[in-house]
Write a protein that holds these residues in place. Structure first.
Motif, PDB file in Angstrom:
ATOM      1  N   ARG A  45      11.458   1.535  -9.649  1.00  0.00           N
ATOM      2  CA  ARG A  45      12.049   0.993  -8.421  1.00  0.00           C
ATOM      3  C   ARG A  45      12.351  -0.496  -8.578  1.00  0.00           C
ATOM      4  O   ARG A  45      11.525  -1.260  -9.079  1.00  0.00           O
ATOM      5  CB  ARG A  45      11.088   1.213  -7.249  1.00  0.00           C
ATOM      6  N   HIS A  46      13.542  -0.860  -8.164  1.00  0.00           N
ATOM      7  CA  HIS A  46      13.919  -2.278  -8.140  1.00  0.00           C
ATOM      8  C   HIS A  46      13.879  -2.741  -6.680  1.00  0.00           C
ATOM      9  O   HIS A  46      14.227  -1.990  -5.775  1.00  0.00           O
ATOM     10  CB  HIS A  46      15.327  -2.468  -8.715  1.00  0.00           C
ATOM     11  N   SER A  97       0.831  -1.208   0.000  1.00  0.00           N
ATOM     12  CA  SER A  97       0.000   0.000   0.000  1.00  0.00           C
ATOM     13  C   SER A  97       0.862   1.253   0.000  1.00  0.00           C
ATOM     14  O   SER A  97       0.568   2.240  -0.687  1.00  0.00           O
ATOM     15  CB  SER A  97      -0.914   0.014   1.230  1.00  0.00           C
ATOM     16  N   LEU A  98       1.958   1.212   0.755  1.00  0.00           N
ATOM     17  CA  LEU A  98       2.866   2.357   0.797  1.00  0.00           C
ATOM     18  C   LEU A  98       3.522   2.600  -0.557  1.00  0.00           C
ATOM     19  O   LEU A  98       3.672   3.733  -1.007  1.00  0.00           O
ATOM     20  CB  LEU A  98       3.944   2.138   1.861  1.00  0.00           C
ATOM     21  N   PHE A  99       3.930   1.509  -1.221  1.00  0.00           N
ATOM     22  CA  PHE A  99       4.533   1.631  -2.548  1.00  0.00           C
ATOM     23  C   PHE A  99       3.548   2.266  -3.529  1.00  0.00           C
ATOM     24  O   PHE A  99       3.893   3.175  -4.291  1.00  0.00           O
ATOM     25  CB  PHE A  99       4.961   0.256  -3.074  1.00  0.00           C
ATOM     26  N   ALA A 158      10.016   0.767   1.845  1.00  0.00           N
ATOM     27  CA  ALA A 158       8.894   1.381   1.119  1.00  0.00           C
ATOM     28  C   ALA A 158       8.858   2.888   1.362  1.00  0.00           C
ATOM     29  O   ALA A 158       8.727   3.680   0.427  1.00  0.00           O
ATOM     30  CB  ALA A 158       7.575   0.747   1.559  1.00  0.00           C
ATOM     31  N   VAL A 159       8.992   3.278   2.626  1.00  0.00           N
ATOM     32  CA  VAL A 159       8.991   4.705   2.966  1.00  0.00           C
ATOM     33  C   VAL A 159      10.186   5.403   2.326  1.00  0.00           C
ATOM     34  O   VAL A 159      10.074   6.493   1.751  1.00  0.00           O
ATOM     35  CB  VAL A 159       9.013   4.889   4.499  1.00  0.00           C
ATOM     36  N   LEU A 160      11.354   4.760   2.421  1.00  0.00           N
ATOM     37  CA  LEU A 160      12.580   5.353   1.879  1.00  0.00           C
ATOM     38  C   LEU A 160      12.482   5.548   0.370  1.00  0.00           C
ATOM     39  O   LEU A 160      12.835   6.596  -0.168  1.00  0.00           O
ATOM     40  CB  LEU A 160      13.776   4.452   2.214  1.00  0.00           C
ATOM     41  N   PHE A 161      11.983   4.513  -0.341  1.00  0.00           N
ATOM     42  CA  PHE A 161      11.796   4.619  -1.791  1.00  0.00           C
ATOM     43  C   PHE A 161      10.908   5.812  -2.130  1.00  0.00           C
ATOM     44  O   PHE A 161      11.221   6.622  -2.999  1.00  0.00           O
ATOM     45  CB  PHE A 161      11.160   3.347  -2.349  1.00  0.00           C
ATOM     46  N   GLU A 188      11.515  13.379  -3.445  1.00  0.00           N
ATOM     47  CA  GLU A 188      12.493  14.444  -3.237  1.00  0.00           C
ATOM     48  C   GLU A 188      13.290  14.721  -4.505  1.00  0.00           C
ATOM     49  O   GLU A 188      13.563  15.869  -4.849  1.00  0.00           O
ATOM     50  CB  GLU A 188      13.447  14.073  -2.092  1.00  0.00           C
ATOM     51  N   SER A 189      13.658  13.658  -5.216  1.00  0.00           N
ATOM     52  CA  SER A 189      14.440  13.817  -6.449  1.00  0.00           C
ATOM     53  C   SER A 189      13.660  14.626  -7.473  1.00  0.00           C
ATOM     54  O   SER A 189      14.176  15.576  -8.065  1.00  0.00           O
ATOM     55  CB  SER A 189      14.800  12.458  -7.057  1.00  0.00           C
TER      56      SER A 189
END
Length: 256
Positions: free
Chosen positions: A101-102, A4-6, A127-130, A136-137
């Motif tokens: 994302r890989h 769900s986060l993804f 998931a949060v970090l991705f 941000e990028s």
């Protein structure tokens, strides 16, 4: 929960891309319309000058009307090309930011951690970090490119006056026209919109005020432009119309 986060991250990412494209298009549409109005005002001033003054006041600078129109077209083409170039470049850049994302790190969570609780914690963290990294990028790129493109477009409008003055000294003073100068009301609107456009807070959709503030004006200008273009198709007739002069008047003034 990780899935769900993804998905949430991907949706937020797509919404940010759409928001940046819409705002950029709106800014460029506004500048494009105002640039057309300034160009028409400038052409009209030349037509009026030839109608009223003929060549007496410009005899030191201009040989004939055809020559100055060629010079004007040369100087007026840069903003049009710049707007088209920036629009295409910006669209291409934003569309290149895809969700690619890989999940190697996620697989490592399963393979290397001792129990399901640790693996689940690791997956959620990834998931949060991705999501944060992707967002941000893109936000950073959007903020940099919007400021850069707005400045480029704005500079190209001011360069029209410099370009024409280089060919014909005191060109604007003799025409008594404010188009493309500091006194031009259209340029003041461009400057105001550029300030709002470049100071918007892209990191928070609720702080992105440019579309809400300028959308109505852009829509009205588009409608007005469409109705005008529908009635008068040819550029020459558009210029004559805005100068309230007929083609017969021009011929009479030039060849009488």
């Amino acid at each position: 929960m990780a899935k769900s986060l993804f998905i949430l991250g991907r949706n937020n990412y797509d919404q940010l891309k759409e928001r940046s494209l819409n705002a950029t298009d709106m800014f460029l549409d506004l500048v494009e319309i105002l640039n057309e109005l300034m160009a028409k005002e400038l052409r009209s001033a030349v037509v009026k000058f030839y109608k009223i003054k003929f060549l007496h006041d410009f005899s030191n600078y201009m040989i004939n009307m055809e020559e100055i129109i060629d010079i004007m077209d040369h100087c007026l083409v840069e903003p049009v090309e710049k707007i088209n170039f920036i629009r295409n470049q910006f669209h291409g850049m934003i569309k290149n930011f895809e969700d690619v994302r890989h999940f190697d790190t996620v697989d490592k969570c399963h393979n290397e951690l001792p129990d399901e609780v640790a693996a689940a914690h690791c997956i959620l963290h990834q998931a949060v970090l991705f999501n944060e990294t992707m967002q941000e990028s893109l936000v950073s790129i959007v903020e940099i490119k919007t400021k850069q493109c707005a400045r480029d477009v704005n500079a190209s409008l001011y360069d029209v006056k410099k370009c024409l003055d280089n060919f014909v000294p005191n060109f604007f003073d003799q025409l008594l026209v404010d188009a493309y100068s500091e006194n031009c009301e259209y340029l003041k609107v461009v400057n105001a919109s550029m300030t709002d456009f470049t100071t918007d807070k892209w990191r928070n959709s609720h702080q992105t005020l440019f579309p809400q503030k300028w959308e109505n004006l852009v829509s009205k200008l588009k409608e007005k432009a469409k109705s005008l273009y529908g009635n008068i198709q040819e550029p020459l007739y558009m210029t004559l119309f805005s100068a309230n002069i007929s083609s017969q008047d021009i011929v009479k003034a030039l060849y009488a």
